[in-house]
Design a protein around this motif. Structure first.
Motif, PDB file in Angstrom:
ATOM      1  N   ASP A  82       0.831  -1.208   0.000  1.00  0.00           N
ATOM      2  CA  ASP A  82       0.000   0.000   0.000  1.00  0.00           C
ATOM      3  C   ASP A  82       0.866   1.258   0.000  1.00  0.00           C
ATOM      4  OD1 ASP A  82      -1.486  -2.272   1.279  1.00  0.00           O
ATOM      5  OD2 ASP A  82      -3.120  -0.826   1.249  1.00  0.00           O
TER       6      ASP A  82
ATOM      7  N   ASP B  88       2.596  10.076   7.451  1.00  0.00           N
ATOM      8  CA  ASP B  88       1.600   9.216   8.098  1.00  0.00           C
ATOM      9  C   ASP B  88       2.059   8.721   9.467  1.00  0.00           C
ATOM     10  OD1 ASP B  88      -0.036   9.432   5.828  1.00  0.00           O
ATOM     11  OD2 ASP B  88       0.904   7.699   4.874  1.00  0.00           O
TER      12      ASP B  88
ATOM     13  N   THR C 295      -0.415   8.144  12.971  1.00  0.00           N
ATOM     14  CA  THR C 295      -0.497   6.712  13.277  1.00  0.00           C
ATOM     15  C   THR C 295      -0.022   6.431  14.696  1.00  0.00           C
ATOM     16  OG1 THR C 295      -0.170   6.113  10.951  1.00  0.00           O
ATOM     17  CG2 THR C 295       0.309   4.426  12.607  1.00  0.00           C
TER      18      THR C 295
ATOM     19  N   TYR D  36      -2.174  10.255   7.428  1.00  0.00           N
ATOM     20  CA  TYR D  36      -3.296   9.403   7.792  1.00  0.00           C
ATOM     21  C   TYR D  36      -2.866   8.420   8.884  1.00  0.00           C
ATOM     22  CZ  TYR D  36      -5.449  10.875   3.370  1.00  0.00           C
ATOM     23  OH  TYR D  36      -5.993  11.605   2.340  1.00  0.00           O
ATOM     24  N   ASN D  37      -3.825   8.002   9.672  1.00  0.00           N
ATOM     25  CA  ASN D  37      -3.592   6.915  10.620  1.00  0.00           C
ATOM     26  C   ASN D  37      -3.651   5.598   9.831  1.00  0.00           C
ATOM     27  OD1 ASN D  37      -3.593   4.958  12.601  1.00  0.00           O
ATOM     28  ND2 ASN D  37      -5.534   5.589  13.532  1.00  0.00           N
ATOM     29  N   ILE D  38      -2.509   4.954   9.662  1.00  0.00           N
ATOM     30  CA  ILE D  38      -2.444   3.731   8.856  1.00  0.00           C
ATOM     31  C   ILE D  38      -2.203   2.492   9.725  1.00  0.00           C
ATOM     32  CG2 ILE D  38      -1.684   4.920   6.757  1.00  0.00           C
ATOM     33  CD1 ILE D  38       1.195   3.931   7.513  1.00  0.00           C
TER      34      ILE D  38
ATOM     35  N   GLU E  98      -4.262   0.330  11.083  1.00  0.00           N
ATOM     36  CA  GLU E  98      -5.039  -0.827  10.658  1.00  0.00           C
ATOM     37  C   GLU E  98      -4.461  -1.452   9.387  1.00  0.00           C
ATOM     38  OE1 GLU E  98      -7.986  -2.190  12.308  1.00  0.00           O
ATOM     39  OE2 GLU E  98      -6.859  -1.054  13.806  1.00  0.00           O
ATOM     40  N   THR E  99      -3.858  -0.625   8.550  1.00  0.00           N
ATOM     41  CA  THR E  99      -3.191  -1.132   7.341  1.00  0.00           C
ATOM     42  C   THR E  99      -1.967  -1.937   7.712  1.00  0.00           C
ATOM     43  OG1 THR E  99      -3.961   0.794   6.083  1.00  0.00           O
ATOM     44  CG2 THR E  99      -2.106  -0.451   5.170  1.00  0.00           C
TER      45      THR E  99
ATOM     46  N   SER F  99      -4.967   0.853   2.718  1.00  0.00           N
ATOM     47  CA  SER F  99      -4.508   2.148   3.203  1.00  0.00           C
ATOM     48  C   SER F  99      -5.486   3.249   2.821  1.00  0.00           C
ATOM     49  CB  SER F  99      -3.130   2.473   2.619  1.00  0.00           C
ATOM     50  OG  SER F  99      -2.745   3.797   2.949  1.00  0.00           O
ATOM     51  N   PRO F 100      -5.749   4.183   3.746  1.00  0.00           N
ATOM     52  CA  PRO F 100      -6.586   5.329   3.395  1.00  0.00           C
ATOM     53  C   PRO F 100      -5.886   6.286   2.437  1.00  0.00           C
ATOM     54  CG  PRO F 100      -5.670   5.599   5.594  1.00  0.00           C
ATOM     55  CD  PRO F 100      -5.314   4.219   5.160  1.00  0.00           C
ATOM     56  N   ARG F 101      -4.579   6.108   2.270  1.00  0.00           N
ATOM     57  CA  ARG F 101      -3.826   6.993   1.381  1.00  0.00           C
ATOM     58  C   ARG F 101      -3.936   6.504  -0.064  1.00  0.00           C
ATOM     59  NH1 ARG F 101      -0.481  10.884   1.336  1.00  0.00           N
ATOM     60  NH2 ARG F 101      -0.313  10.996   3.609  1.00  0.00           N
ATOM     61  N   THR F 102      -4.336   7.414  -0.953  1.00  0.00           N
ATOM     62  CA  THR F 102      -4.461   7.075  -2.371  1.00  0.00           C
ATOM     63  C   THR F 102      -3.532   7.903  -3.251  1.00  0.00           C
ATOM     64  OG1 THR F 102      -6.288   8.658  -2.636  1.00  0.00           O
ATOM     65  CG2 THR F 102      -6.868   6.366  -2.110  1.00  0.00           C
TER      66      THR F 102
END
Length: 419
Positions: free
Chosen positions: A235, A241, A245, A263-265, A267-268, A275-278
């Motif tokens: 990801d 991040d 996190t 972002y808080n990653i 959970e990834t 990942s919430p990051r795109t």
């Protein structure tokens, strides 16, 4: 930064300040490189309870002298005080020993944040850029190139540092509730760049370029708190991040941190949740006229660093193949781009026109697909314009002769008293 009177703005709240509010004891060892022209810009004024390290971007591994902006001076401190007790001792081992001592002396009833920014494997001063004890260099006599062999010794010393600090965490009982993050800020300076002999092979480019070899960095996270382990994360993750996190894992509420790009990653990392990051803004540099942005699989790059001098693919002096008997995890981390096309060096001229790459399928940036996907290119350029519309102009004040260490007892030291 050296003799330039600037630094990380004082209105920026940084990692230790956030964690201290949650009851942490924060300590730093190693490279600061965020400005030191005035005392309020130095580590112990920015949330760190203790500091042991150097203010500039690099130093000699043994005598701790730093050449910056044509000025030479000593650069090693214990807190705000200059320390000469480690003169002649190898920096990687010094910092490791300091970290082990700090961990042993820490009150286990209080959470600990330890930021260790090693000098290794950065180049030292130009006169002697690569340094390692012979006990490490001698492990790699099969490497014929002297500089590459010394670099391998530097990596081995760093590897031992990680292992020894981990052993200390276990011996003190802190390991079971610890998160160990190993990360870097850029790709390697390969092929003699900065007189270093790192390798990003087979990726394109190197440090200070916006090719994948310049922006990808080796890293891992290790912790008993992870729900899974032994995996290679595919990801998107960006350095910004880490703050939300770790703050969230430490018990903080990231809504208390407005305006973050990260972002808080967790959970990834821990569970494999996407990942919430795109997208990742790699850089916009209006001085060098370079920029790069990754959105999903696609990456746009504009402009040339060093007039394209370091835009190639740099094979190390010797290549160690991953054997079929090595772990599946290690083999999954290998980048394989296949055979390089004959036009790989000529199909993209980012100083003339933006280039577009499908990084998932072409991580080595062999094939510029801008002509085949004009709408995707247009969308990414629009996103770049949107980012640029909110950017703050860079500020690099000229060097101040009053910073010369000769005026401060031969030591790099804050030289301006703020009102």
């Amino acid at each position: 930064m050296g003799a330039s009177p600037w630094g990380l703005p004082l209105n920026q709240t940084i990692f230790p300040q956030y964690l201290n509010a949650l009851g942490y004891s924060s300590h730093m060892i190693g490279k600061w490189h965020l400005g030191f022209f005035a005392w309020p810009y130095t580590p112990t004024y920015r949330g760190f309870e203790s500091y042991y390290g150097y203010y500039n971007g690099k130093e000699d591994y043994y005598n701790h002298m730093t050449l910056e902006d044509e000025y030479m001076g000593y650069d090693l401190r214990d807190g705000v005080n200059v320390t000469y007790s480690m003169n002649g001792k190898y920096t990687t081992e010094v910092f490791t020993s300091k970290a082990e001592t700090l961990i042993r002396q820490h009150n286990p009833n209080k959470p600990l944040f330890l930021y260790l920014a090693h000098l290794a494997v950065h180049s030292a001063n130009p006169s002697k850029p690569l340094e390692a004890p012979s006990k490490y260099v001698n492990r790699f006599m099969h490497i014929k190139d002297k500089n590459r062999r010394t670099f391998a010794g530097m990596v081995a010393a760093l590897d031992d540092s990680v292992g020894n600090i981990t052993k200390t965490l276990k011996a003190t009982g802190l390991y079971d509730n610890s998160i160990i993050i190993f990360t870097s800020d850029n790709g390697g300076p390969a092929a003699g760049f900065n007189k270093n002999h790192a390798s990003n092979w087979p990726l394109r480019g190197l440090k200070n370029t916006l090719w994948e070899g310049g922006i990808r960095a080796a890293g891992f996270i290790h912790s008993p708190l992870l729900a899974r382990s032994g995996v290679v994360l595919q990801d998107l993750v960006h350095v910004c991040d880490w703050l939300p996190t770790i703050y969230a894992v430490a018990g903080g509420n990231i809504t208390d941190m407005p305006g973050l790009d990260g972002y808080n990653i967790w959970e990834t990392l821990s569970k494999g949740v996407p990942s919430p990051r795109t997208e990742i803004l790699h850089n916009i540099d209006p001085i060098l006229n370079i920029a790069a942005l990754r959105v999903g699989n696609y990456k746009v790059i504009l402009g040339e660093s060093y007039h394209g001098k370091w835009d190639g693919w740099y094979k190390p002096e010797q290549v160690t193949q991953v054997s079929s008997t090595e772990s599946l995890v290690l083999r999954e981390s290998v980048v394989d781009c296949g055979e390089k096309p004959a036009n790989a060096s000529t199909n993209c001229k980012p100083a003339k026109y933006p280039c577009l790459f499908d990084i998932n399928n072409d991580p080595c940036e062999y094939n510029n697909i801008a002509a085949q996907h004009p709408e995707i290119l247009k969308d990414l350029l629009l996103k770049l314009d949107n980012y640029n519309s909110t950017s703050i102009p860079p500020w690099f004040p000229p060097n101040d002769p009053q910073a010369d260490p000769k005026l401060h007892g031969g030591v790099w030291s804050p030289w301006i008293d703020l009102p």
